[in-house]
Write an enzyme that holds these catalytic residues in place. Structure first.
Site, PDB file in Angstrom:
ATOM      1  N   ASP A   1     -31.205  97.501   6.114  1.00 39.57           N
ATOM      2  CA  ASP A   1     -30.187  96.501   6.429  1.00 39.57           C
ATOM      3  C   ASP A   1     -30.510  95.886   7.786  1.00 39.57           C
ATOM      4  O   ASP A   1     -30.855  96.605   8.738  1.00 39.57           O
ATOM      5  CB  ASP A   1     -28.803  97.152   6.463  1.00 39.57           C
ATOM      6  CG  ASP A   1     -27.685  96.123   6.594  1.00 39.57           C
ATOM      7  OD1 ASP A   1     -27.248  95.618   5.555  1.00 39.57           O
ATOM      8  OD2 ASP A   1     -27.291  95.848   7.731  1.00 39.57           O
ATOM      9  N   LEU A   2     -30.431  94.557   7.856  1.00 41.77           N
ATOM     10  CA  LEU A   2     -30.697  93.881   9.136  1.00 41.77           C
ATOM     11  C   LEU A   2     -29.532  94.136  10.089  1.00 41.77           C
ATOM     12  O   LEU A   2     -28.364  93.998   9.719  1.00 41.77           O
ATOM     13  CB  LEU A   2     -30.875  92.376   8.915  1.00 41.77           C
ATOM     14  CG  LEU A   2     -31.991  91.972   7.932  1.00 41.77           C
ATOM     15  CD1 LEU A   2     -32.072  90.445   7.857  1.00 41.77           C
ATOM     16  CD2 LEU A   2     -33.326  92.570   8.333  1.00 41.77           C
TER      17      LEU A   2
ATOM     18  N   ASP B   1     -27.681  90.980   3.486  1.00 39.37           N
ATOM     19  CA  ASP B   1     -28.886  91.243   4.288  1.00 39.37           C
ATOM     20  C   ASP B   1     -29.403  92.659   4.044  1.00 39.37           C
ATOM     21  O   ASP B   1     -30.064  93.235   4.912  1.00 39.37           O
ATOM     22  CB  ASP B   1     -28.572  91.039   5.778  1.00 39.37           C
ATOM     23  CG  ASP B   1     -27.436  91.929   6.262  1.00 39.37           C
ATOM     24  OD1 ASP B   1     -26.518  92.209   5.452  1.00 39.37           O
ATOM     25  OD2 ASP B   1     -27.455  92.361   7.428  1.00 39.37           O
TER      26      ASP B   1
END
Length: 401
Positions: free
Chosen positions: A265-266, A308
């Protein structure tokens, strides 16, 4: 009177003697005639038997020839029936792998054909090769670039070897192009290990039916591929991810193999979207996905599972390889700025398949590890907690003791 009767008696005796002689001669003639008749009958019987034998032999030969002709006709009819059935079924499948396998199998069933190869040239990145009767590595080396004459519809090749080359080598080949509505698809080639001239009539019919079927199957595959891809990033989408993860988990458990999962996950992407806008944010996601794709192995399956968040399935791998992949992804994503974002960090949860896992539980464990990594400060990877085996698989206290 006695003297007059004596000559009469002598005359009678002479007549009797003459009569006996005549009777004897007649009997002899009758005997000869009877013997002649018997001999003639026997000769006629032998001639008749010889004629009957010849007739029977001729009839037997004709019956054998007729039976052989009928058998050949039956075999031809069966082959024609099989070919007609196959040609009719070509359009019934839209799975490209199944279709190409059917085509090469039908090709090797033709007379004098020992091997067959279909090669589809999709683009510079993809070349589909299917072979029957020939090792796939050898099939990949076959290269028929086309006919020397634009009007020629096939290309025949004769192989020549030194006298001591041995047996079992290819002696003849015949290649026909597979032309679709939108251009060339590739070619079908058949090979023989005997010095013979391969006939193209049956192959022409096969190619005429196969080319449209191949084109339809390729269109279906492309449509299915697009349906499995995320439109923004080009990675596989969430639906494909969960279907593939469930399938890979089942396969790994069936064959006792390892399987690992990385969920990425960003970090702080919401604030990035707020600063640069959603359109620019989509560009950041697309570039991050491209960098992730650049470091995964050919056997790994990279997906966008939402927003994301990304995931990579690693067949035949453990948690160590999953952690190494996270580090490669981190290095690729953070190596240089993406658009107006000077630095983009990411966190991950990594998990390895356990005995009690299914597709849902291994994902949940990796996802939970991801959020523990974020809570711990972000820009790091956490291993998933181990899953407890089912109660019936746990050792009893007596066994533990």
């Amino acid at each position: 009177m006695s003297w007059e009767g004596a000559p009469t008696q002598a005359l009678i005796a002479d007549h009797l003697q003459t009569l006996l002689i005549l009777l004897g001669a007649g009997g002899l003639v009758l005997l000869l005639l009877a013997l002649t008749w018997v001999l003639a009958r026997r000769s006629a019987a032998r001639t008749a038997r010889a004629q009957v034998t010849d007739v029977v032999s001729e009839l037997t030969t004709r019956v054998d020839e007729l039976a052989a002709d009928l058998l050949r006709a039956l075999e031809r009819a069966e082959r024609e029936g099989e070919r007609s059935r196959f040609l009719g079924e070509l359009s019934a499948t839209i799975d490209i792998d199944d279709l190409l396998s059917r085509i090469v199998q039908a090709s090797t069933a033709l007379a004098d054909v020992d091997a067959a190869v279909v090669i589809l040239e999709r683009d510079e990145q993809e070349r589909i090769v299917v072979a029957e009767g020939m090792p796939i590595d050898e099939a990949r080396r076959q290269a028929f670039s086309g006919s020397p004459d634009a009007e020629a519809h096939s290309l025949a090749v004769t192989y020549r070897y030194p006298e001591d080359a041995g047996e079992g080598k290819l002696r003849a080949a015949l290649a026909l192009p597979l032309d679709g509505e939108e251009g060339p698809l590739g070619f079908l080639a058949v090979y023989s290990r005997s010095e013979t001239e391969l006939a193209s009539s049956e192959l022409d019919e096969l190619v005429a039916r196969a080319a449209p079927a191949i084109e339809n199957a390729l269109r279906f595959r492309e449509a299915r591929r697009l349906a499995d891809l995320d439109a923004l990033t080009g990675l596989h989408n969430r639906r494909y991810f969960h279907e593939t993860l469930a399938r890979e988990v089942a396969r790994a458990q069936r064959y006792g193999r390892r399987l690992a999962l990385v969920v990425v996950d960003l970090d702080d992407f919401k604030s990035i979207n707020e600063k640069i806008g959603h359109l620019a944010g989509d560009g950041v996601l697309a570039e991050a996905a491209e960098r992730i794709r650049s470091v995964v192995r050919g056997s790994d399956i990279a997906c966008r599972v939402g927003g994301d968040e990304f995931a990579v399935i690693l067949p035949e791998s453990g948690i160590g390889q999953a952690d190494q992949l996270y580090r490669r992804i981190q290095a690729a994503v953070t190596a240089r700025p993406i658009g107006h974002v000077p630095r983009l960090d990411l966190s991950a949860g990594v998990a390895e398949l356990s005995d009690g896992d299914d597709g849902t539980t291994i994902f949940e464990r990796a996802d939970e590890a991801l959020y523990r990594a974020k809570d711990a400060g972000k820009s790091r990877a956490y291993p998933a907690l181990t899953v407890e085996p089912p109660a019936e698989n746990k050792p009893s206290s007596a066994n533990s003791a």
